[in-house]
Design a protein around this motif. Structure first.
Motif, PDB file in Angstrom:
ATOM      1  N   ALA A  47       0.837  -1.207   0.000  1.00  0.00           N
ATOM      2  CA  ALA A  47       0.000   0.000   0.000  1.00  0.00           C
ATOM      3  C   ALA A  47       0.870   1.254   0.000  1.00  0.00           C
ATOM      4  CB  ALA A  47      -0.924  -0.015   1.224  1.00  0.00           C
ATOM      5  N   ARG A  48       1.993   1.184   0.722  1.00  0.00           N
ATOM      6  CA  ARG A  48       2.849   2.362   0.806  1.00  0.00           C
ATOM      7  C   ARG A  48       3.444   2.721  -0.563  1.00  0.00           C
ATOM      8  NH1 ARG A  48       7.828   2.863   4.981  1.00  0.00           N
ATOM      9  NH2 ARG A  48       6.303   2.207   6.539  1.00  0.00           N
ATOM     10  N   LEU A  49       3.760   1.700  -1.370  1.00  0.00           N
ATOM     11  CA  LEU A  49       4.393   1.983  -2.669  1.00  0.00           C
ATOM     12  C   LEU A  49       3.395   2.041  -3.831  1.00  0.00           C
ATOM     13  CD1 LEU A  49       7.760   0.006  -2.497  1.00  0.00           C
ATOM     14  CD2 LEU A  49       7.369   2.438  -2.194  1.00  0.00           C
ATOM     15  N   GLN A  50       2.115   1.704  -3.534  1.00  0.00           N
ATOM     16  CA  GLN A  50       1.107   1.661  -4.602  1.00  0.00           C
ATOM     17  C   GLN A  50       1.088   2.932  -5.465  1.00  0.00           C
ATOM     18  OE1 GLN A  50      -1.114  -1.219  -5.175  1.00  0.00           O
ATOM     19  NE2 GLN A  50      -1.156  -0.076  -7.101  1.00  0.00           N
ATOM     20  N   ARG A 103       1.466  -2.823 -12.627  1.00  0.00           N
ATOM     21  CA  ARG A 103       0.461  -3.506 -11.817  1.00  0.00           C
ATOM     22  C   ARG A 103       1.147  -4.134 -10.612  1.00  0.00           C
ATOM     23  NH1 ARG A 103      -1.668  -7.906 -14.152  1.00  0.00           N
ATOM     24  NH2 ARG A 103      -0.447  -7.540 -16.034  1.00  0.00           N
ATOM     25  N   LEU A 104       0.509  -4.026  -9.449  1.00  0.00           N
ATOM     26  CA  LEU A 104       1.072  -4.630  -8.231  1.00  0.00           C
ATOM     27  C   LEU A 104       0.032  -5.557  -7.618  1.00  0.00           C
ATOM     28  CD1 LEU A 104       3.220  -4.846  -6.002  1.00  0.00           C
ATOM     29  CD2 LEU A 104       2.293  -2.765  -4.984  1.00  0.00           C
ATOM     30  N   GLY A 140      10.722  -1.744  -3.876  1.00  0.00           N
ATOM     31  CA  GLY A 140      11.315  -0.554  -4.505  1.00  0.00           C
ATOM     32  C   GLY A 140      12.195  -0.950  -5.684  1.00  0.00           C
ATOM     33  N   ASN A 141      12.983  -2.022  -5.516  1.00  0.00           N
ATOM     34  CA  ASN A 141      13.817  -2.503  -6.616  1.00  0.00           C
ATOM     35  C   ASN A 141      12.959  -2.990  -7.782  1.00  0.00           C
ATOM     36  OD1 ASN A 141      16.262  -1.953  -5.474  1.00  0.00           O
ATOM     37  ND2 ASN A 141      16.647  -4.031  -4.743  1.00  0.00           N
ATOM     38  N   ALA A 142      11.903  -3.756  -7.447  1.00  0.00           N
ATOM     39  CA  ALA A 142      11.020  -4.273  -8.502  1.00  0.00           C
ATOM     40  C   ALA A 142      10.419  -3.097  -9.278  1.00  0.00           C
ATOM     41  CB  ALA A 142       9.921  -5.137  -7.894  1.00  0.00           C
ATOM     42  N   LEU A 143      10.023  -2.066  -8.531  1.00  0.00           N
ATOM     43  CA  LEU A 143       9.451  -0.862  -9.152  1.00  0.00           C
ATOM     44  C   LEU A 143      10.477  -0.193 -10.064  1.00  0.00           C
ATOM     45  CD1 LEU A 143       7.263   1.531  -9.047  1.00  0.00           C
ATOM     46  CD2 LEU A 143       8.629   2.426  -7.159  1.00  0.00           C
ATOM     47  N   GLN A 144      11.708  -0.118  -9.576  1.00  0.00           N
ATOM     48  CA  GLN A 144      12.745   0.582 -10.315  1.00  0.00           C
ATOM     49  C   GLN A 144      13.205  -0.174 -11.565  1.00  0.00           C
ATOM     50  OE1 GLN A 144      16.036   1.650  -7.883  1.00  0.00           O
ATOM     51  NE2 GLN A 144      16.956   2.899  -9.484  1.00  0.00           N
ATOM     52  N   GLN A 204      11.278  -2.818   6.269  1.00  0.00           N
ATOM     53  CA  GLN A 204      12.419  -2.239   5.534  1.00  0.00           C
ATOM     54  C   GLN A 204      12.845  -3.165   4.388  1.00  0.00           C
ATOM     55  OE1 GLN A 204      15.511  -1.398   8.357  1.00  0.00           O
ATOM     56  NE2 GLN A 204      16.948  -0.696   6.790  1.00  0.00           N
ATOM     57  N   VAL A 205      12.895  -4.480   4.665  1.00  0.00           N
ATOM     58  CA  VAL A 205      13.287  -5.456   3.632  1.00  0.00           C
ATOM     59  C   VAL A 205      12.251  -5.462   2.508  1.00  0.00           C
ATOM     60  CG1 VAL A 205      13.649  -7.922   3.173  1.00  0.00           C
ATOM     61  CG2 VAL A 205      14.549  -6.907   5.290  1.00  0.00           C
ATOM     62  N   LEU A 206      10.971  -5.471   2.891  1.00  0.00           N
ATOM     63  CA  LEU A 206       9.896  -5.501   1.885  1.00  0.00           C
ATOM     64  C   LEU A 206       9.928  -4.257   1.009  1.00  0.00           C
ATOM     65  CD1 LEU A 206       7.001  -6.921   4.099  1.00  0.00           C
ATOM     66  CD2 LEU A 206       7.913  -7.983   2.005  1.00  0.00           C
ATOM     67  N   ILE A 207      10.126  -3.111   1.646  1.00  0.00           N
ATOM     68  CA  ILE A 207      10.161  -1.845   0.891  1.00  0.00           C
ATOM     69  C   ILE A 207      11.348  -1.864  -0.080  1.00  0.00           C
ATOM     70  CG2 ILE A 207      10.571   0.665   1.090  1.00  0.00           C
ATOM     71  CD1 ILE A 207       7.773   0.032   1.938  1.00  0.00           C
ATOM     72  N   ASN A 208      12.480  -2.418   0.379  1.00  0.00           N
ATOM     73  CA  ASN A 208      13.651  -2.486  -0.490  1.00  0.00           C
ATOM     74  C   ASN A 208      13.370  -3.364  -1.710  1.00  0.00           C
ATOM     75  OD1 ASN A 208      16.337  -4.139  -1.151  1.00  0.00           O
ATOM     76  ND2 ASN A 208      16.838  -2.032  -0.606  1.00  0.00           N
TER      77      ASN A 208
END
Ligand code: ADP
Length: 374
Positions: free
Chosen positions: A235-238, A247-248, A275-279, A268-272
């Motif tokens: 939800a934070r990165l949506q 699509r997520l 975030g990488n997948a997004l990037q 923190q691990v999940l966001i990383n």
């Protein structure tokens, strides 16, 4: 140097002294035995000779004289034997001490060079005995020190490199402002601000890295519903996924057991990973996060349809500062430390984090396991 010092400080003289003592004790025993036993044996033989000599008409040779000269020759022979044995003990101690002292000397010289910073120094391993083991252990220690030193140099090189880019662009923009080449408008300030944010992010990452590498991270572990955590991270990165046109999808297995974890650290691990997948996934692609039980542990997987990773890079992704594309301009990206920190954090939980990809252009999968709370 007194004799006492000589014996105390030199292995060779210690060995010689111990051999000499053995020789002397042996000789004394031999002497006493000869003194006690020889007269009886001699009397016995003399009587036989006497009877033989009487047959041959040599009765004037007295048994008494015979005994004296026999004892004298026994003493003489013993003396020569002791001298020869002492000589042999000396040569032996020389040989043995050479075999022990030389390797020890080499080790001393090598450790001095190591202390002076020459980490390439190695010593020959002589055989399988304790000295050989010691030499092998020394070489192993030297190799590890060399690696540590290399990592230290790499770290300094990497940090310098990472700092240089934002610093020079800030400097260029400031010069532009001073010279009036760049307009003093909000756009310029925003650019400066984003370079500063990059620097700040780098400093934070480095601080975090040094703490995880030193094992200084304190985990506040409790039974956690991993599904809730995964959903919160997604939800934070949506919004960023939406902005990029990605699509997520989140799939949490029903009835997932709780894991024993520090909520903030796993977040923190999940966001990383997200975030990488997004990037690394181009617009139009998709990212799927799943959580399921496998072999008594909970596995969390982040799968993307992005740029993928070539096989030769996979083993290095978790090394600090490692980037597949070294030249990629990444204004919002990290510096190749994110995955290093993530792996340390997961391992601190007693779990594991790994990466897989069928190849470039075919997407990547990052997965980690966490232990189930008892
Ligand atoms: P950064 O913070 O620079 O992204 P990371 O340690 O997180 O550094 O990642 C290291 C490198 O691994 C990245 O520079 C990238 O080359 C590669 N990588 C990480 N995640 C992915 C992904 N999902 N797809 C493709 N490559 C990835």
């Amino acid at each position: 140097m007194t004799l006492h010092d000589l014996i105390r400080q030199r292995l060779r003289w210690k060995l010689f002294l111990s051999y000499a003592i053995v020789v002397l004790v042996g000789s004394i025993v031999l002497l006493i035995t000869a003194r006690l036993h020889a007269p009886t044996a001699l009397t016995h033989h003399a009587m036989r000779m006497e009877s033989m000599m009487s047959v041959m008409g040599m009765r004037d040779v007295l048994a008494e004289d015979l005994r004296d000269s026999f004892m004298a020759s026994v003493n003489e022979v013993l003396l020569v034997a002791v001298a020869v044995a002492l000589g042999a003990a000396f040569l032996m101690s020389l040989f043995i001490s050479q075999r022990i002292v030389e390797p020890v000397r080499q080790m001393r010289r090598a450790s001095q060079r190591l202390a002076e910073g020459d980490y390439r120094v190695r010593i020959p391993v002589w055989g399988d005995d304790e000295l050989g083991d010691l030499a092998a252990a020394f070489n192993q220690m030297a190799a590890e020190l060399e690696q540590t030193e290399q990592r230290r140099l790499d770290l300094i090189g990497n940090v310098t490199h990472e700092l240089r880019t934002p610093l020079s662009s800030i400097q260029a923009m400031m010069e532009g402002l001073i010279d009036g080449v760049l307009p003093a408008d909000p756009a310029t300030y925003v650019n400066i601000q984003s370079e500063l944010a990059r620097l700040q992010g780098l400093v934070q990452d480095l601080q975090e890295l040094s703490r995880v590498e030193a094992g200084e991270i304190m985990l506040d572990r409790h039974p956690v519903q991993i599904g809730v955590l995964v959903a919160a991270a997604a939800a934070r990165l949506q919004p960023q996924f939406d902005d990029k046109g990605l699509r997520l999808a989140v799939e949490i297995e029903d009835g997932l057991p709780r894991v024993l974890a520090d909520k903030n650290r796993i977040m923190q691990v999940l966001i990383n990973l997200l975030g990488n997948a997004l990037q690394y996934t181009p617009a139009g692609g998709s990212v799927r996060v799943t959580a399921a039980v496998e072999k008594g542990r909970v596995v969390i997987t982040v799968r993307d349809t992005g740029v993928g990773i070539a096989a030769e890079h996979l083993p290095h992704l978790f090394e600090r500062f490692y980037r597949v594309d070294k030249s990629r301009a990444r204004p919002g990206g990290g510096s190749g430390i994110g995955l290093t920190i993530a792996r340390h954090l997961v391992e601190a939980h007693g779990g594991a984090l790994w990466a897989g990809s069928p190849g470039p252009g075919q997407g990547s999968t990052f997965a980690f396991v966490l232990p189930i709370a008892a």
